[in-house]
Design a protein around this motif. Structure first.
Motif, PDB file in Angstrom:
ATOM      1  N   UNK A   3      59.990  13.318  44.277  1.00 13.21           N
ATOM      2  CA  UNK A   3      61.358  13.771  44.045  1.00 13.21           C
ATOM      3  C   UNK A   3      61.530  13.961  42.550  1.00 13.21           C
ATOM      4  N   UNK A   4      61.821  15.176  42.169  1.00  7.99           N
ATOM      5  CA  UNK A   4      62.041  15.504  40.762  1.00  7.99           C
ATOM      6  C   UNK A   4      63.432  16.109  40.668  1.00  7.99           C
ATOM      7  N   UNK A   5      64.306  15.418  39.961  1.00  8.94           N
ATOM      8  CA  UNK A   5      65.697  15.862  39.893  1.00  8.94           C
ATOM      9  C   UNK A   5      66.327  15.760  41.257  1.00  8.94           C
ATOM     10  N   UNK A   6      66.879  16.827  41.739  1.00  9.79           N
ATOM     11  CA  UNK A   6      67.504  16.831  43.056  1.00  9.79           C
ATOM     12  C   UNK A   6      66.646  17.438  44.135  1.00  9.79           C
ATOM     13  N   UNK A   7      65.412  17.784  43.800  1.00  9.96           N
ATOM     14  CA  UNK A   7      64.542  18.461  44.765  1.00  9.96           C
ATOM     15  C   UNK A   7      63.348  17.603  45.142  1.00  9.96           C
ATOM     16  N   UNK A   8      62.894  17.765  46.378  1.00  7.42           N
ATOM     17  CA  UNK A   8      61.671  17.120  46.842  1.00  7.42           C
ATOM     18  C   UNK A   8      60.552  18.151  46.829  1.00  7.42           C
TER      19      UNK A   8
END
Length: 91
Positions: A48-53
């Protein structure tokens, strides 16, 4: 779905992998569940990076897992060998 990862060797978002898997013939409703099952089985990596998987899997990972399991089994055999020999002498 796993073959999609291995053919392209790229990193995908969940939306991208759902779109590609539906093109490959997987039902859109089950794509997320199948992908999560692959993550749970350690066949696909997830970050998970920021709000994205982000999801990815490379063909060599499965080979490396099998190699480590083989080495682990060989170590177990080496540990059990003396125990078996000792038990046979007692008989």
């Amino acid at each position: 779905i796993l073959s999609i990862y291995h053919k392209s060797k790229q990193v995908y978002t969940e939306k991208e992998i759902v779109a590609l898997s539906t093109k490959a013939g997987v039902n859109a409703n089950t794509c997320a569940d199948v992908n999560q099952a692959l993550v749970d089985d350690c066949l696909v990596d997830k970050s998970k990076i920021g709000g994205s998987n982000y999801f990815w899997s490379f063909p060599g990972k499965k080979d490396r897992q099998l190699q480590l399991k083989h080495e682990e089994n060989l170590a177990s055999i080496d540990k059990v060998g003396p125990v078996i020999a000792e038990a046979e002498t007692k008989l």
